[in-house]
Design a protein around this motif. Structure first.
Motif, mmCIF file in Angstrom:
data_model
loop_
_atom_site.group_PDB
_atom_site.id
_atom_site.type_symbol
_atom_site.label_atom_id
_atom_site.label_comp_id
_atom_site.label_asym_id
_atom_site.label_seq_id
_atom_site.Cartn_x
_atom_site.Cartn_y
_atom_site.Cartn_z
ATOM 1 N N LEU A 166 -5.617 9.665 16.087
ATOM 2 C CA LEU A 166 -5.007 10.337 14.934
ATOM 3 C C LEU A 166 -4.043 11.432 15.389
ATOM 4 O O LEU A 166 -2.949 11.575 14.833
ATOM 5 C CB LEU A 166 -6.076 10.926 14.027
ATOM 6 N N LEU A 167 -4.427 12.203 16.392
ATOM 7 C CA LEU A 167 -3.534 13.249 16.888
ATOM 8 C C LEU A 167 -2.243 12.653 17.426
ATOM 9 O O LEU A 167 -1.151 13.194 17.191
ATOM 10 C CB LEU A 167 -4.231 14.060 17.985
ATOM 11 N N ASP A 168 -2.341 11.528 18.123
ATOM 12 C CA ASP A 168 -1.129 10.857 18.616
ATOM 13 C C ASP A 168 -0.226 10.456 17.450
ATOM 14 O O ASP A 168 1.000 10.623 17.517
ATOM 15 C CB ASP A 168 -1.504 9.612 19.428
ATOM 16 N N GLN A 169 -0.808 9.922 16.392
ATOM 17 C CA GLN A 169 -0.024 9.514 15.229
ATOM 18 C C GLN A 169 0.614 10.711 14.544
ATOM 19 O O GLN A 169 1.790 10.667 14.140
ATOM 20 C CB GLN A 169 -0.899 8.747 14.236
ATOM 21 N N LEU A 170 -0.134 11.790 14.405
ATOM 22 C CA LEU A 170 0.418 12.991 13.778
ATOM 23 C C LEU A 170 1.546 13.579 14.613
ATOM 24 O O LEU A 170 2.551 14.056 14.064
ATOM 25 C CB LEU A 170 -0.694 14.025 13.574
ATOM 26 N N VAL A 204 0.851 -1.191 0.000
ATOM 27 C CA VAL A 204 0.000 0.000 0.000
ATOM 28 C C VAL A 204 0.888 1.243 0.000
ATOM 29 O O VAL A 204 1.779 1.382 0.843
ATOM 30 C CB VAL A 204 -0.934 0.014 1.220
ATOM 31 N N GLN A 205 0.664 2.128 -0.947
ATOM 32 C CA GLN A 205 1.485 3.320 -1.110
ATOM 33 C C GLN A 205 0.599 4.551 -1.302
ATOM 34 O O GLN A 205 -0.516 4.438 -1.812
ATOM 35 C CB GLN A 205 2.409 3.178 -2.319
ATOM 36 N N PRO A 206 1.099 5.732 -0.901
ATOM 37 C CA PRO A 206 0.327 6.949 -1.148
ATOM 38 C C PRO A 206 0.597 7.533 -2.531
ATOM 39 O O PRO A 206 1.738 7.564 -2.990
ATOM 40 C CB PRO A 206 0.835 7.899 -0.059
ATOM 41 N N SER A 238 -3.731 0.300 11.104
ATOM 42 C CA SER A 238 -2.344 -0.009 10.727
ATOM 43 C C SER A 238 -2.013 0.600 9.367
ATOM 44 O O SER A 238 -0.913 1.120 9.159
ATOM 45 C CB SER A 238 -2.122 -1.518 10.688
ATOM 46 N N MET A 239 -2.963 0.544 8.431
ATOM 47 C CA MET A 239 -2.725 1.123 7.117
ATOM 48 C C MET A 239 -2.560 2.632 7.198
ATOM 49 O O MET A 239 -1.649 3.212 6.593
ATOM 50 C CB MET A 239 -3.871 0.776 6.168
ATOM 51 N N VAL A 240 -3.442 3.288 7.948
ATOM 52 C CA VAL A 240 -3.361 4.742 8.081
ATOM 53 C C VAL A 240 -2.052 5.143 8.762
ATOM 54 O O VAL A 240 -1.398 6.116 8.363
ATOM 55 C CB VAL A 240 -4.575 5.281 8.861
ATOM 56 N N LYS A 241 -1.648 4.381 9.771
ATOM 57 C CA LYS A 241 -0.387 4.663 10.459
ATOM 58 C C LYS A 241 0.790 4.599 9.489
ATOM 59 O O LYS A 241 1.670 5.467 9.496
ATOM 60 C CB LYS A 241 -0.189 3.665 11.604
ATOM 61 N N LYS A 242 0.789 3.581 8.655
ATOM 62 C CA LYS A 242 1.866 3.455 7.670
ATOM 63 C C LYS A 242 1.833 4.613 6.682
ATOM 64 O O LYS A 242 2.876 5.216 6.373
ATOM 65 C CB LYS A 242 1.734 2.128 6.918
ATOM 66 N N LEU A 243 0.646 4.945 6.164
ATOM 67 C CA LEU A 243 0.536 6.005 5.164
ATOM 68 C C LEU A 243 0.968 7.360 5.722
ATOM 69 O O LEU A 243 1.595 8.158 5.024
ATOM 70 C CB LEU A 243 -0.897 6.082 4.644
ATOM 71 N N LEU A 244 0.654 7.626 6.982
ATOM 72 C CA LEU A 244 1.059 8.892 7.580
ATOM 73 C C LEU A 244 2.573 9.034 7.600
ATOM 74 O O LEU A 244 3.120 10.116 7.355
ATOM 75 C CB LEU A 244 0.505 9.012 8.999
#
Length: 277
Positions: free
Chosen positions: A114-118, A26-28, A75-81
């Motif tokens: 999401l804020l933690d990930q950002l 999965v790639q952006p 997990s996908m969103v974490k990777k993409l970020l």
């Protein structure tokens, strides 16, 4: 993280995928947005693509739903970020500061995840939080309006802009605007395509632009695919547009070339206008 405008070569149906989805593939990809008021590129939206070395390329659609069903969407969103932040850092080193819009589900925002990930990617890649835009859709359920309001406020207090995506597709559009403060709303493509010849949709979009202005919000029109619709949106006063007419989704390396080429064309046009005067 679904997004309707995520095709590569036009509005073709997504491929049907079988078997497990490997998050490693999965790639952006990034689709540019045009600033109708000031001209030029205003930012990009990050869109997920599935690129296995041997197998069908997939647009954001069926494969994301399979990931959601398997419980791996976070997990996908974490990777993409992290990949978004990596690309933003590379652009910066090439002299391009480009804000990126990321898609998230309400539960990711509401719980503070999401804020933690950002915050993590901001520290890891030295990317300011103000470089991020978060897009949420109006038709997803919110468990607690009070908690969601606090979560949005926390993000905005750190410089993150909040965009309400797919505006107009749900019956509660106005109640959503009443409940939450957004920085920008993105009007769904079904109101945009053919707007130059559709007086009803033109009136609806003009009304949305007027409401947004009174609430201190900007407006993005998505799905712009012809010059007539672009001119109609300019007359209405829409702030930004996104669609195949301006730019299709592209890889990070191509964003830099797109920006430079677009800037050169704009400077040439401005120079020609000046010489004519």
């Amino acid at each position: 993280m679904p997004n309707a405008e995520s095709g590569i070569v036009g509005p073709l149906p997504d491929v049907v995928l079988s078997g497990d989805i490997d998050l490693g593939f999965v790639q952006p990809w990034y689709q540019p947005k045009l600033d109708l008021i000031h001209g030029g590129m205003a930012g990009v939206e990050s869109l997920a693509r599935y690129e296995p070395p041997h197998g069908p390329f997939s647009r954001n659609g069926g494969f994301v739903e399979k990931i959601r069903q398997s419980g791996r969407l976070h997990s996908m969103v974490k990777k993409l970020l992290r990949l978004n932040a990596r690309d933003m850092l590379w652009w910066r080193k090439q002299g391009l500061e480009m804000p990126v819009s990321v898609n998230a589900e309400w539960v990711m925002v509401e719980t503070g995840w999401l804020l933690d990930q950002l915050n993590e990617v901001s520290k890891q890649f030295d990317i300011p939080l103000s470089s991020f835009r978060v897009e949420v859709t109006e038709h997803e359920s919110v468990e607690s309006i009070a908690r969601a309001t606090r979560a949005l406020s926390d993000l905005q207090s750190r410089g993150v802009k909040i965009v309400l995506d797919d505006f107009g597709v749900d019956n509660s559009s106005l109640s959503v605007l009443s409940a939450f403060h957004f920085d920008c709303i993105k009007i769904d493509r079904r109101f945009i395509q053919g707007i130059h010849a559709d007086m009803r949709n033109a009136a609806i979009v003009a009304g949305i632009v007027n409401i947004a202005g009174n609430l201190g919000m900007k407006v993005v029109a998505e799905g712009v695919e012809n010059i007539c619709d672009l001119h109609a949106l300019g007359r209405i006063g829409c702030h930004y547009v996104q669609g195949f007419l301006y730019g299709k989704p592209m890889k990070a390396a191509d964003v830099l070339g797109f920006y430079r080429e677009e800037s050169d064309i704009r400077r040439s046009a401005e120079s020609a206008d000046y010489q004519v005067e």
